[in-house]
Design a protein around this motif. Structure first.
Motif, PDB file in Angstrom:
ATOM      1  N   ARG A 148       0.862  -1.179   0.000  1.00 39.08           N
ATOM      2  CA  ARG A 148       0.000   0.000   0.000  1.00 39.08           C
ATOM      3  C   ARG A 148       0.903   1.236   0.000  1.00 39.08           C
ATOM      4  N   MET A 149       1.156   1.745  -1.180  1.00 40.08           N
ATOM      5  CA  MET A 149       2.068   2.881  -1.314  1.00 40.08           C
ATOM      6  C   MET A 149       1.422   4.153  -0.771  1.00 40.08           C
ATOM      7  N   PHE A 150       2.260   5.023  -0.213  1.00 40.75           N
ATOM      8  CA  PHE A 150       1.782   6.326   0.254  1.00 40.75           C
ATOM      9  C   PHE A 150       1.572   7.255  -0.946  1.00 40.75           C
ATOM     10  N   ASN A 209     -11.129   5.105  -8.556  1.00 45.81           N
ATOM     11  CA  ASN A 209     -10.822   3.665  -8.550  1.00 45.81           C
ATOM     12  C   ASN A 209      -9.749   3.345  -9.590  1.00 45.81           C
ATOM     13  N   ALA A 210      -9.780   4.041 -10.718  1.00 41.08           N
ATOM     14  CA  ALA A 210      -8.746   3.839 -11.738  1.00 41.08           C
ATOM     15  C   ALA A 210      -7.389   4.279 -11.207  1.00 41.08           C
ATOM     16  N   LEU A 260     -11.317  13.381  -2.248  1.00 45.26           N
ATOM     17  CA  LEU A 260     -10.886  12.313  -1.354  1.00 45.26           C
ATOM     18  C   LEU A 260     -11.965  11.974  -0.341  1.00 45.26           C
ATOM     19  N   HIS A 261     -12.669  12.984   0.139  1.00 42.59           N
ATOM     20  CA  HIS A 261     -13.695  12.740   1.143  1.00 42.59           C
ATOM     21  C   HIS A 261     -14.893  11.979   0.587  1.00 42.59           C
ATOM     22  N   GLN A 272     -11.885   5.107   1.609  1.00 43.96           N
ATOM     23  CA  GLN A 272     -10.741   4.330   1.121  1.00 43.96           C
ATOM     24  C   GLN A 272      -9.734   5.222   0.403  1.00 43.96           C
ATOM     25  N   HIS A 273     -10.243   6.177  -0.385  1.00 37.19           N
ATOM     26  CA  HIS A 273      -9.341   7.077  -1.094  1.00 37.19           C
ATOM     27  C   HIS A 273      -8.688   8.058  -0.124  1.00 37.19           C
ATOM     28  N   ALA A 274      -9.470   8.570   0.817  1.00 35.28           N
ATOM     29  CA  ALA A 274      -8.941   9.538   1.778  1.00 35.28           C
ATOM     30  C   ALA A 274      -7.788   8.945   2.586  1.00 35.28           C
ATOM     31  N   SER A 275      -7.890   7.654   2.922  1.00 38.04           N
ATOM     32  CA  SER A 275      -6.857   7.035   3.751  1.00 38.04           C
ATOM     33  C   SER A 275      -5.554   6.808   2.998  1.00 38.04           C
TER      34      SER A 275
END
Length: 298
Positions: free
Chosen positions: A56-58, A169-170, A194-195, A199-202
């Motif tokens: 899980r890359m930053f 998602n892409a 992101l909000h 999942q995206h926000a994290s």
């Protein structure tokens, strides 16, 4: 009479001796001026670029108001850390950083096209999304891309929630498949993207490129600007009689400040004063946008 040019950086002192037209042209040329906030963000981006693979890359989202130097910053990073080359050992291309732009509206295929354009490679816009996706993934692997930067990230807000999730998602898929960090760049509205999904926000850390306060860092910035202005006399931009109006008229916005200083320097060259004065700054106060627009004065 000998002209003292100690106020100009030694690399640019020769420019002050050029004809007026060439000095004005010099003012319009893109030029990087580093400052602490930008240096910290570039350092953070470099840490991400050098980070070893992890499941899980930053990722990073850089936000700030329009015209405040975000795009200039990431272009500088790509220029310094992302120069493309051909590996001498295996003959394969190396493109460490790809700088693309978000499509004007949330669209998965539009995102892939925007990135493929940076490779100047043939593709068919009529191909199915899945085919374009894996063409892009193959190409980025072949070119050993280690970071994807997406500018105008806030453009992903312009469509329906379904389309927003489709593009996000892409982006997540590219990050997972290629094991590389993704950096988004946009206005404060980009945070809303992101909000839309926890999942995206994290996955993204958010860093803000703030406007400038009227303080010591701002006056140091003005000293840096004075060192690259080809004026034959020192202006003392960091002195209160100039620093305060420059801050007021620019609104602490870096792009506005740069534009204001260019206009002031041109005036100083053309009228022969060879220095920026409070009177010149006031006369060029139109550079500060009103309701987002700059209204030129005849």
């Amino acid at each position: 009479m000998e002209i003292q040019l100690g106020h100009i950086h030694q690399n640019f002192r020769h420019v002050a001796g050029l004809p007026d037209e060439e000095r004005i042209q010099f003012l319009y040329e893109p030029r990087w001026l580093g400052y602490p906030q930008a240096d910290k963000i570039i350092e953070r981006m470099n840490d991400l670029l050098e980070m070893p693979y992890r499941p899980r890359m930053f990722n990073l989202l850089i936000v700030g108001e329009p015209n405040n130097g975000k795009t200039t910053l990431v272009r500088r990073f790509a220029q310094v850390h992302g120069q493309s080359r051909v590996d001498e050992k295996d003959g394969e291309p190396r493109i460490p950083v790809v700088l693309a732009e978000a499509p004007p509206k949330p669209d998965e295929k539009g995102l892939y096209i925007s990135i493929l354009e940076r490779f100047m490679t043939p593709y068919r816009a009529t191909d199915p999304v899945a085919k374009m996706r894996y063409q892009l993934i193959h190409l980025m692997r072949y070119c050993h891309v280690r970071m994807l930067v997406i500018d105008e990230f806030h453009s992903l807000l312009t469509g329906t929630p379904v389309k927003q999730r489709e593009v996000m998602n892409a982006i997540k898929l590219l990050c997972n498949e290629l094991g590389m960090p993704i950096v988004g760049v946009g206005t404060e509205e980009a945070v809303r993207v992101l909000h839309s999904d926890p999942q995206h926000a994290s996955r993204f850390d958010v860093v803000r490129l703030d406007t400038w306060d009227l303080d010591k860092p701002f006056t140091r910035l003005l000293v840096g600007f004075e060192k690259i202005l080809p004026l034959r006399k020192p202006s003392g931009l960091n002195q209160p009689e100039l620093a305060k109006p420059l801050h007021v008229y620019s609104g602490g916005n870096l792009g506005n400040l740069h534009r204001l200083l260019i206009e002031c320097a041109i005036e100083a060259i053309q009228d022969g004063t060879e220095r920026i004065t409070p009177e010149i700054v006031k006369a060029k106060s139109w550079v500060k946008p009103t309701r987002g627009l700059r209204e030129l004065r005849p």
